[in-house]
Structure formats: C-alpha cells, structure tokens
Design a protein around this motif. Structure first.
Motif, PDB file in Angstrom:
ATOM      1  N   LEU A   1      21.438   5.212 -18.816  1.00  0.00           N
ATOM      2  CA  LEU A   1      20.526   5.989 -17.971  1.00  0.00           C
ATOM      3  C   LEU A   1      20.715   5.561 -16.518  1.00  0.00           C
ATOM      4  O   LEU A   1      20.986   4.393 -16.235  1.00  0.00           O
ATOM      5  N   TRP A   2      20.547   6.502 -15.599  1.00  0.00           N
ATOM      6  CA  TRP A   2      20.587   6.217 -14.173  1.00  0.00           C
ATOM      7  C   TRP A   2      19.199   6.504 -13.610  1.00  0.00           C
ATOM      8  O   TRP A   2      18.669   7.606 -13.765  1.00  0.00           O
ATOM      9  N   LEU A   3      18.609   5.510 -12.963  1.00  0.00           N
ATOM     10  CA  LEU A   3      17.251   5.605 -12.426  1.00  0.00           C
ATOM     11  C   LEU A   3      17.277   5.440 -10.914  1.00  0.00           C
ATOM     12  O   LEU A   3      18.115   4.718 -10.370  1.00  0.00           O
ATOM     13  N   GLN A   4      16.332   6.076 -10.248  1.00  0.00           N
ATOM     14  CA  GLN A   4      16.212   5.981  -8.792  1.00  0.00           C
ATOM     15  C   GLN A   4      15.272   4.835  -8.442  1.00  0.00           C
ATOM     16  O   GLN A   4      14.125   4.799  -8.884  1.00  0.00           O
ATOM     17  N   ALA A   5      15.770   3.895  -7.639  1.00  0.00           N
ATOM     18  CA  ALA A   5      14.939   2.783  -7.178  1.00  0.00           C
ATOM     19  C   ALA A   5      14.072   3.256  -6.014  1.00  0.00           C
ATOM     20  O   ALA A   5      14.434   4.171  -5.282  1.00  0.00           O
ATOM     21  N   ASP A   6      12.937   2.611  -5.837  1.00  0.00           N
ATOM     22  CA  ASP A   6      12.057   2.960  -4.721  1.00  0.00           C
ATOM     23  C   ASP A   6      12.465   2.171  -3.472  1.00  0.00           C
ATOM     24  O   ASP A   6      13.514   1.525  -3.455  1.00  0.00           O
ATOM     25  N   GLY A   7      11.640   2.208  -2.444  1.00  0.00           N
ATOM     26  CA  GLY A   7      11.932   1.545  -1.175  1.00  0.00           C
ATOM     27  C   GLY A   7      12.023   0.031  -1.283  1.00  0.00           C
ATOM     28  O   GLY A   7      12.615  -0.624  -0.431  1.00  0.00           O
ATOM     29  N   GLN A   8      11.440  -0.552  -2.325  1.00  0.00           N
ATOM     30  CA  GLN A   8      11.528  -2.002  -2.536  1.00  0.00           C
ATOM     31  C   GLN A   8      12.651  -2.367  -3.521  1.00  0.00           C
ATOM     32  O   GLN A   8      12.821  -3.530  -3.870  1.00  0.00           O
ATOM     33  N   GLY A   9      13.362  -1.370  -4.020  1.00  0.00           N
ATOM     34  CA  GLY A   9      14.462  -1.620  -4.947  1.00  0.00           C
ATOM     35  C   GLY A   9      14.025  -1.734  -6.396  1.00  0.00           C
ATOM     36  O   GLY A   9      14.768  -2.239  -7.222  1.00  0.00           O
ATOM     37  N   GLN A  10      12.830  -1.251  -6.707  1.00  0.00           N
ATOM     38  CA  GLN A  10      12.322  -1.351  -8.074  1.00  0.00           C
ATOM     39  C   GLN A  10      12.340   0.014  -8.755  1.00  0.00           C
ATOM     40  O   GLN A  10      12.051   1.033  -8.131  1.00  0.00           O
ATOM     41  N   ALA A  11      12.656  -0.008 -10.039  1.00  0.00           N
ATOM     42  CA  ALA A  11      12.596   1.198 -10.871  1.00  0.00           C
ATOM     43  C   ALA A  11      11.959   0.795 -12.192  1.00  0.00           C
ATOM     44  O   ALA A  11      12.277  -0.260 -12.754  1.00  0.00           O
ATOM     45  N   THR A  12      11.054   1.628 -12.681  1.00  0.00           N
ATOM     46  CA  THR A  12      10.385   1.366 -13.946  1.00  0.00           C
ATOM     47  C   THR A  12      10.540   2.573 -14.847  1.00  0.00           C
ATOM     48  O   THR A  12      10.343   3.706 -14.407  1.00  0.00           O
ATOM     49  N   LEU A  13      10.888   2.321 -16.087  1.00  0.00           N
ATOM     50  CA  LEU A  13      11.065   3.369 -17.085  1.00  0.00           C
ATOM     51  C   LEU A  13      10.085   3.110 -18.221  1.00  0.00           C
ATOM     52  O   LEU A  13      10.037   2.006 -18.763  1.00  0.00           O
ATOM     53  N   TYR A  14       9.301   4.120 -18.562  1.00  0.00           N
ATOM     54  CA  TYR A  14       8.358   4.038 -19.674  1.00  0.00           C
ATOM     55  C   TYR A  14       8.911   4.865 -20.828  1.00  0.00           C
ATOM     56  O   TYR A  14       9.234   6.033 -20.647  1.00  0.00           O
ATOM     57  N   LEU A  15       9.015   4.261 -21.990  1.00  0.00           N
ATOM     58  CA  LEU A  15       9.513   4.944 -23.176  1.00  0.00           C
ATOM     59  C   LEU A  15       8.426   4.971 -24.235  1.00  0.00           C
ATOM     60  O   LEU A  15       7.637   4.023 -24.350  1.00  0.00           O
ATOM     61  N   THR A  16       8.384   6.038 -24.998  1.00  0.00           N
ATOM     62  CA  THR A  16       7.555   6.099 -26.194  1.00  0.00           C
ATOM     63  C   THR A  16       8.508   6.157 -27.376  1.00  0.00           C
ATOM     64  O   THR A  16       9.336   7.058 -27.470  1.00  0.00           O
ATOM     65  N   LEU A  17       8.412   5.149 -28.257  1.00  0.00           N
ATOM     66  CA  LEU A  17       9.308   5.039 -29.395  1.00  0.00           C
ATOM     67  C   LEU A  17       8.560   5.327 -30.687  1.00  0.00           C
ATOM     68  O   LEU A  17       7.452   4.831 -30.887  1.00  0.00           O
ATOM     69  N   ARG A  18       9.163   6.110 -31.569  1.00  0.00           N
ATOM     70  CA  ARG A  18       8.608   6.357 -32.906  1.00  0.00           C
ATOM     71  C   ARG A  18       9.485   5.625 -33.907  1.00  0.00           C
ATOM     72  O   ARG A  18      10.689   5.836 -33.963  1.00  0.00           O
ATOM     73  N   GLY A  19       8.878   4.746 -34.691  1.00  0.00           N
ATOM     74  CA  GLY A  19       9.607   4.004 -35.705  1.00  0.00           C
ATOM     75  C   GLY A  19      10.034   4.914 -36.850  1.00  0.00           C
ATOM     76  O   GLY A  19       9.201   5.508 -37.509  1.00  0.00           O
ATOM     77  N   ASP A  20      11.356   5.020 -37.065  1.00  0.00           N
ATOM     78  CA  ASP A  20      11.889   5.874 -38.124  1.00  0.00           C
ATOM     79  C   ASP A  20      12.554   5.080 -39.234  1.00  0.00           C
ATOM     80  O   ASP A  20      12.867   5.632 -40.275  1.00  0.00           O
ATOM     81  N   GLY A  21      12.814   3.812 -39.019  1.00  0.00           N
ATOM     82  CA  GLY A  21      13.522   3.011 -40.013  1.00  0.00           C
ATOM     83  C   GLY A  21      12.596   2.023 -40.696  1.00  0.00           C
ATOM     84  O   GLY A  21      11.373   2.088 -40.559  1.00  0.00           O
ATOM     85  N   LEU A  22      13.192   1.113 -41.421  1.00  0.00           N
ATOM     86  CA  LEU A  22      12.468   0.026 -42.081  1.00  0.00           C
ATOM     87  C   LEU A  22      13.250  -1.257 -41.886  1.00  0.00           C
ATOM     88  O   LEU A  22      14.482  -1.252 -41.957  1.00  0.00           O
ATOM     89  N   GLY A  23      12.562  -2.332 -41.600  1.00  0.00           N
ATOM     90  CA  GLY A  23      13.221  -3.617 -41.490  1.00  0.00           C
ATOM     91  C   GLY A  23      13.400  -4.096 -40.064  1.00  0.00           C
ATOM     92  O   GLY A  23      12.737  -3.647 -39.143  1.00  0.00           O
ATOM     93  N   LEU A  24      14.357  -5.015 -39.909  1.00  0.00           N
ATOM     94  CA  LEU A  24      14.604  -5.698 -38.636  1.00  0.00           C
ATOM     95  C   LEU A  24      15.664  -4.964 -37.824  1.00  0.00           C
ATOM     96  O   LEU A  24      16.701  -4.577 -38.361  1.00  0.00           O
ATOM     97  N   PHE A  25      15.399  -4.784 -36.531  1.00  0.00           N
ATOM     98  CA  PHE A  25      16.327  -4.113 -35.620  1.00  0.00           C
ATOM     99  C   PHE A  25      16.506  -4.975 -34.377  1.00  0.00           C
ATOM    100  O   PHE A  25      15.533  -5.374 -33.749  1.00  0.00           O
ATOM    101  N   ARG A  26      17.772  -5.246 -34.046  1.00  0.00           N
ATOM    102  CA  ARG A  26      18.105  -6.034 -32.859  1.00  0.00           C
ATOM    103  C   ARG A  26      18.772  -5.113 -31.846  1.00  0.00           C
ATOM    104  O   ARG A  26      19.671  -4.362 -32.195  1.00  0.00           O
ATOM    105  N   SER A  27      18.318  -5.192 -30.609  1.00  0.00           N
ATOM    106  CA  SER A  27      18.824  -4.316 -29.557  1.00  0.00           C
ATOM    107  C   SER A  27      19.098  -5.131 -28.307  1.00  0.00           C
ATOM    108  O   SER A  27      18.648  -6.264 -28.172  1.00  0.00           O
ATOM    109  N   ARG A  28      19.806  -4.497 -27.395  1.00  0.00           N
ATOM    110  CA  ARG A  28      20.118  -5.146 -26.123  1.00  0.00           C
ATOM    111  C   ARG A  28      19.955  -4.131 -25.003  1.00  0.00           C
ATOM    112  O   ARG A  28      20.386  -2.993 -25.115  1.00  0.00           O
ATOM    113  N   ILE A  29      19.317  -4.576 -23.926  1.00  0.00           N
ATOM    114  CA  ILE A  29      19.167  -3.759 -22.729  1.00  0.00           C
ATOM    115  C   ILE A  29      19.888  -4.495 -21.606  1.00  0.00           C
ATOM    116  O   ILE A  29      19.662  -5.690 -21.392  1.00  0.00           O
TER     117      ILE A  29
END
Length: 172
Positions: free
Chosen positions: A128-156
């Motif tokens: 994803l490409w996000l636009q930073a504000d005048g202070q150089g900050q960008a915030t992304l809010y996600l709503t996630l729906r759990g579709d699986g079962l068990g343990l999930f490891r991710s990386r951002i």
C-alpha cells in the motif's frame, strides 16, 4: 476431639441407601476444582483471552520507531477487530507499507481508512502507498474479519524501516 472423618454424616452406611463417603468426598473435590477452573475461564474471558481486552491487546514498534502496529492477538472466527498501523517518514511524502505473511490467509480486510493512494497484491501479501501529513506521519486503520482457525504469523514492513511481527490466534 473428633476429626471431620468421625462425624456421623461423613461415615459410609448401608441404610437407608448404600453410600461410599470416601468416593463422595473425591467427587466433591473434583466438583470444587471444576468450579475453580470455570471461574478462571470467566476471568480470563473478561480480560480478553477470547477477543478484545487486556490480554489480547498488542502494540508492536519497529526497532527504529518508524513503524507501529496496534492490534488484537485473539479473535473469534467471523468476528471483526480493528488494527491501527502508523508510519513515520518525510513530510508530505508517499510512504510504502507491505503487509505479508499469513494475515491475508486467516483474515479478510473489510475496510481500509483512509483509502491508500495505490495498492498492489503480490504472492507475499499486499503493498500500500499512503500519503504522509506535514509532520511525516501516516496512519492506516483496518477492520479485519477472522476467516480461519488457529495461529497466524504476519509481518508488516516499510522500506527504510525494520518490520514488525504480528502473532494472532483465531478461535472457532
């Protein structure tokens, strides 16, 4: 002085009904342990073991502090939970964000706020490409729906920043 085992009500008897009080005392101890386990599960549930709460809430920050993610570790299948990802970069710059690992296997992304400038799917996840504000900050809010079962490891990750690891568990 008589001990508890000497009390007439705690003695085994055959009349009017055959009773084995030693066995009955074991059953009572087992029931008491069951009540303790039940109370413990209720307290852990209230603290967030099965969804939102103190135990479930996590905040991870990259080593250099440019990337931060706030999320819930425990989910229920079919329920939605929020995730907040914050990036720091140059003022008014376009910041890149890579979301990979098992996140997209166990969850479906219901909403992204604000909408990214661009997005691209890849075999590893999405960018994803996000636009930073005048202070150089960008915030992304996600709503996630759990579709699986068990343990999930991710990386951002974000270029120029060390990434963060997410560990999430989805209950049935």
């Amino acid at each position: 002085m008589k001990g508890d085992g000497d009390h007439p009500d705690l003695q085994s008897r055959d009349y009017p009904v055959r009773e084995d009080m030693a066995y009955q005392a074991k059953v009572w101890r087992f029931e008491r342990c069951g009540w303790y386990v039940l109370v413990l599960l209720v307290v852990l549930g209230l603290l967030g073991l099965f969804s939102r709460g103190l135990i479930s809430s996590r905040e991870v920050i990259s080593d250099n502090g440019h990337l931060r993610a706030e999320y819930e570790m425990f989910h229920r299948n079919g329920s939605t939970n929020a995730m907040k990802i914050s990036l720091n970069g140059k003022p008014d710059a376009t910041l890149e964000l890579d979301i990979g690992g098992e996140l997209l296997e166990g969850f479906s992304v219901e909403t992204l706020q604000p909408q990214p400038l661009r997005s691209r799917n890849s075999a590893q996840g999405m960018r994803l490409w996000l636009q930073a504000d005048g202070q150089g900050q960008a915030t992304l809010y996600l709503t996630l729906r759990g579709d699986g079962l068990g343990l999930f490891r991710s990386r951002i990750e974000s270029p120029g920043s060390t990434g963060v690891e997410l560990v999430q568990f989805i209950f049935p």
